[in-house]
Design a protein around this motif. Structure first.
Motif, mmCIF file in Angstrom:
data_model
loop_
_atom_site.group_PDB
_atom_site.id
_atom_site.type_symbol
_atom_site.label_atom_id
_atom_site.label_comp_id
_atom_site.label_asym_id
_atom_site.label_seq_id
_atom_site.Cartn_x
_atom_site.Cartn_y
_atom_site.Cartn_z
ATOM 1 N N ALA A 141 26.657 86.494 57.633
ATOM 2 C CA ALA A 141 26.921 86.578 56.198
ATOM 3 C C ALA A 141 28.056 87.531 55.861
ATOM 4 O O ALA A 141 28.144 88.028 54.740
ATOM 5 C CB ALA A 141 25.648 87.017 55.472
ATOM 6 N N VAL A 142 28.929 87.785 56.839
ATOM 7 C CA VAL A 142 30.014 88.729 56.594
ATOM 8 C C VAL A 142 31.063 88.551 57.688
ATOM 9 O O VAL A 142 30.777 87.998 58.750
ATOM 10 C CB VAL A 142 29.471 90.188 56.605
ATOM 11 C CG1 VAL A 142 29.001 90.574 57.995
ATOM 12 C CG2 VAL A 142 30.492 91.174 56.065
ATOM 13 N N GLU B 240 33.033 84.152 59.487
ATOM 14 C CA GLU B 240 31.744 83.693 58.967
ATOM 15 C C GLU B 240 31.625 82.169 58.984
ATOM 16 O O GLU B 240 30.657 81.606 59.507
ATOM 17 C CB GLU B 240 31.550 84.220 57.544
ATOM 18 C CG GLU B 240 30.239 83.792 56.906
ATOM 19 C CD GLU B 240 30.065 84.359 55.515
ATOM 20 O OE1 GLU B 240 29.133 83.921 54.815
ATOM 21 O OE2 GLU B 240 30.864 85.242 55.121
ATOM 22 N N SER B 241 32.596 81.481 58.432
ATOM 23 C CA SER B 241 32.532 80.016 58.372
ATOM 24 C C SER B 241 32.634 79.398 59.763
ATOM 25 O O SER B 241 32.004 78.370 60.042
ATOM 26 C CB SER B 241 33.650 79.474 57.476
ATOM 27 O OG SER B 241 34.932 79.863 57.962
ATOM 28 N N LEU C 67 27.757 92.512 52.244
ATOM 29 C CA LEU C 67 27.789 91.148 52.752
ATOM 30 C C LEU C 67 28.533 90.255 51.763
ATOM 31 O O LEU C 67 28.953 90.701 50.686
ATOM 32 C CB LEU C 67 26.366 90.638 52.960
ATOM 33 C CG LEU C 67 25.480 91.464 53.899
ATOM 34 C CD1 LEU C 67 24.091 90.841 54.001
ATOM 35 C CD2 LEU C 67 26.118 91.585 55.273
ATOM 36 N N SER C 68 28.668 88.990 52.125
ATOM 37 C CA SER C 68 29.409 88.061 51.270
ATOM 38 C C SER C 68 28.779 87.897 49.895
ATOM 39 O O SER C 68 29.479 87.616 48.909
ATOM 40 C CB SER C 68 29.505 86.690 51.958
ATOM 41 O OG SER C 68 30.200 86.792 53.183
ATOM 42 N N ASP C 69 27.460 88.065 49.798
ATOM 43 C CA ASP C 69 26.775 87.921 48.503
ATOM 44 C C ASP C 69 26.751 89.215 47.699
ATOM 45 O O ASP C 69 26.156 89.278 46.626
ATOM 46 C CB ASP C 69 25.351 87.406 48.704
ATOM 47 C CG ASP C 69 24.499 88.352 49.557
ATOM 48 O OD1 ASP C 69 24.979 89.448 49.918
ATOM 49 O OD2 ASP C 69 23.344 88.000 49.854
ATOM 50 N N SER D 113 25.281 95.855 53.455
ATOM 51 C CA SER D 113 25.245 95.358 54.830
ATOM 52 C C SER D 113 24.280 96.155 55.700
ATOM 53 O O SER D 113 23.848 95.682 56.744
ATOM 54 C CB SER D 113 26.643 95.423 55.444
ATOM 55 O OG SER D 113 27.055 96.779 55.623
#
Length: 206
Positions: A89-90, A94-95, A152-154, A158
């Protein structure tokens, strides 16, 4: 009468080394078959590191109920990479890690890596290969967790405990150190492995 002190000072306290015949050897000397305190420490570290990788392989394969739940092991049809890579998630990859999660090639490569590194360390052979493969694996896992990020991405915290020197970095350094000092020569098959013709001709196999 003047007393002249030596201008050469000791480099600090050193433990003596003991050969198998019970004789004490000079600290810092290198003798075939010598069981120095340093050699024993490195050999112990090698075996322990080997067990870290072997246990990860066994738990993910059979689902002992620790990191991998019972019935979710590789032999039960579970994916060793889906849980970890799918929840990245970071970080800059990530993708990419999401696209790798659960892929058959990723599962096999990861599990063979754990098994190969674990067996090499435990047996004390091919430590240079194990150090290289283990360092690559630790680097990828470090990127997956991306310790430098505070969030994190959201946007959630972290919970990173250290932005740089986490256990992945420590493991990688230990692997390189074990290979550098030929830690497989004590309590391992390192000496026998080094005598094989193919290994003598290709130093990177040691």
């Amino acid at each position: 009468m003047a007393v002249h002190q030596s201008t050469h000072r000791g480099s600090g306290f050193r433990l003596p080394s003991f050969r198998r015949d019970g004789a004490v050897s000079v600290p810092g000397s290198v003798e075939a078959g010598a069981l120095t305190a340093r050699a024993c420490v490195f050999a112990s570290a090698r075996v322990l590191m080997g067990f870290v990788f072997l246990w990860a392989f066994l738990d993910k394969t059979f689902g002992f109920g620790y990191a991998t739940a019972s019935g979710k092991g590789w032999v039960d049809g579970g994916s060793p990479t889906e849980g970890f890579l799918g929840h990245v998630a970071v970080g800059p990859m990530e993708s990419t890690f999401h696209s790798w999660a659960g892929a058959v090639w990723a599962d096999w490569l990861f599990m063979l890596g754990l098994l190969g590194i674990g067996l090499a360390l435990t047996a004390g052979v091919a430590l240079r290969l194990a150090a290289f493969a283990g360092t690559v694996m630790m680097a990828l896992m470090w990127v997956a967790e991306w310790p430098p990020a505070k969030h994190l991405s959201d946007g959630s915290a972290s919970m990173s405990t250290n932005p740089f020197a986490d256990y992945h970095v420590v493991y990688a350094v230990v692997l390189v150190a074990l290979a550098a000092v030929s830690a497989g020569n004590v309590f391992g098959l390192g000496r026998l492995w080094a005598r094989l013709p193919v290994v003598r001709d290709h130093a990177w196999l040691r």
